[in-house]
Write a protein that holds these residues in place. Structure first.
Motif, short mmCIF file in Angstrom:
data_model
loop_
_atom_site.label_atom_id
_atom_site.label_comp_id
_atom_site.label_asym_id
_atom_site.label_seq_id
_atom_site.Cartn_x
_atom_site.Cartn_y
_atom_site.Cartn_z
N ARG A 5 -2.56 -9.78 -4.36
CA ARG A 5 -1.84 -8.76 -3.59
C ARG A 5 -1.28 -7.72 -4.55
N PHE A 6 -1.46 -6.47 -4.17
CA PHE A 6 -0.98 -5.37 -5.01
C PHE A 6 -0.23 -4.40 -4.11
N GLN A 7 1.05 -4.15 -4.42
CA GLN A 7 1.86 -3.23 -3.62
C GLN A 7 2.09 -1.95 -4.39
N VAL A 8 1.96 -0.82 -3.69
CA VAL A 8 2.21 0.48 -4.30
C VAL A 8 3.19 1.27 -3.43
N ARG A 9 3.89 2.17 -4.08
CA ARG A 9 4.76 3.09 -3.35
C ARG A 9 3.97 4.38 -3.11
N VAL A 10 4.15 4.93 -1.95
CA VAL A 10 3.49 6.17 -1.57
C VAL A 10 4.59 7.22 -1.41
N THR A 11 4.43 8.35 -2.10
CA THR A 11 5.44 9.41 -2.06
C THR A 11 4.88 10.64 -1.34
N ALA A 12 5.70 11.65 -1.21
CA ALA A 12 5.27 12.91 -0.58
C ALA A 12 4.18 13.58 -1.41
N GLU A 13 4.11 13.28 -2.72
CA GLU A 13 3.10 13.87 -3.60
C GLU A 13 1.78 13.11 -3.61
N THR A 14 1.74 11.93 -3.00
CA THR A 14 0.52 11.12 -2.98
C THR A 14 -0.54 11.80 -2.12
N ARG A 15 -1.75 11.90 -2.65
CA ARG A 15 -2.88 12.46 -1.92
C ARG A 15 -3.49 11.35 -1.06
N VAL B 286 0.37 -2.39 0.90
CA VAL B 286 -0.01 -3.63 0.22
C VAL B 286 -1.49 -3.84 0.46
N LEU B 287 -2.23 -4.09 -0.63
CA LEU B 287 -3.65 -4.37 -0.47
C LEU B 287 -4.01 -5.66 -1.16
N GLU B 288 -5.05 -6.30 -0.64
CA GLU B 288 -5.58 -7.53 -1.20
C GLU B 288 -6.85 -7.14 -1.95
N GLU B 289 -6.86 -7.40 -3.25
CA GLU B 289 -8.05 -7.08 -4.04
C GLU B 289 -8.60 -8.34 -4.66
N MET B 290 -9.90 -8.31 -4.94
CA MET B 290 -10.55 -9.47 -5.56
C MET B 290 -10.11 -9.55 -7.02
N GLU C 45 -4.95 3.98 -13.45
CA GLU C 45 -5.62 2.73 -13.09
C GLU C 45 -5.99 2.76 -11.61
N ARG C 46 -7.14 2.17 -11.28
CA ARG C 46 -7.60 2.12 -9.90
C ARG C 46 -7.59 0.70 -9.38
N HIS C 47 -7.20 0.57 -8.14
CA HIS C 47 -7.24 -0.72 -7.45
C HIS C 47 -7.95 -0.49 -6.12
N SER C 48 -8.84 -1.40 -5.76
CA SER C 48 -9.56 -1.30 -4.49
C SER C 48 -9.46 -2.61 -3.75
N GLY C 49 -9.26 -2.52 -2.45
CA GLY C 49 -9.17 -3.72 -1.65
C GLY C 49 -8.88 -3.41 -0.21
N THR C 50 -8.65 -4.46 0.55
CA THR C 50 -8.37 -4.36 1.97
C THR C 50 -6.87 -4.28 2.20
N VAL C 51 -6.45 -3.34 3.02
CA VAL C 51 -5.03 -3.16 3.32
C VAL C 51 -4.56 -4.36 4.14
N SER C 52 -3.46 -4.97 3.69
CA SER C 52 -2.89 -6.08 4.45
C SER C 52 -1.60 -5.67 5.15
N LYS C 53 -0.93 -4.64 4.62
CA LYS C 53 0.34 -4.23 5.23
C LYS C 53 0.63 -2.77 4.90
N VAL C 54 1.12 -2.04 5.89
CA VAL C 54 1.53 -0.65 5.71
C VAL C 54 2.94 -0.51 6.27
N ASN C 55 3.84 0.07 5.50
CA ASN C 55 5.17 0.37 5.99
C ASN C 55 5.41 1.85 5.73
#
Length: 121
Positions: free
Chosen positions: A55-65, A43-47, A26-36
């Motif tokens: 608001r949609f939060q994702v985890r980013v791992t060492a394998e994430t491109r 965290v991104l804000e999508e329409m 699944e793809r989500h597109s939007g403006t980044v509101s927060k990066v940790n």
């Protein structure tokens, strides 16, 4: 007959009350509101429906491109099928205001994050 209707109603309620999870690919597109970067979250804000933001939060791992995709100037394009240059970046390079497209797994883990437009500094 009433028993079947009751089971049908319970089935519908079960579907409606279950949490919504992201689907693989699944793809989500939007403006980044927060990066940790330390926690590995973005965290991104999508329409969403009716022009409301979600608001949609994702985890980013060492394998994430993670890439920055920038359009190549017309005079410098050598391959008309690909007028963009992709540069590998780190999560700490992504900042609030950037527009991104994120591909996720079922558990909201990002498989790729592409920055397509830099936010204003």
């Amino acid at each position: 007959m009433r028993f079947r209707l009751a089971l049908f109603a319970l089935g519908i309620l079960g579907v409606v009350s279950s949490p919504v999870l992201a689907s693989a690919g699944e793809r989500h597109s939007g403006t980044v509101s927060k990066v940790n970067a330390q926690a590995g979250t973005l965290v991104l804000e999508e329409m969403a429906v009716a022009g409301k933001t979600h608001r949609f939060q994702v985890r980013v791992t060492a394998e994430t491109r993670l890439v920055l995709s920038e359009r190549i100037r017309d005079a410098q394009v050598t391959d008309l099928r690909n007028p963009f240059r992709e540069t590998s970046i780190q999560l700490s390079d992504i900042r609030p205001g950037d527009f991104v497209t994120v591909e996720v797994t079922e558990k909201a883990v990002a498989t790729s994050v592409t920055v397509t437009l830099r936010g204003w500094r």
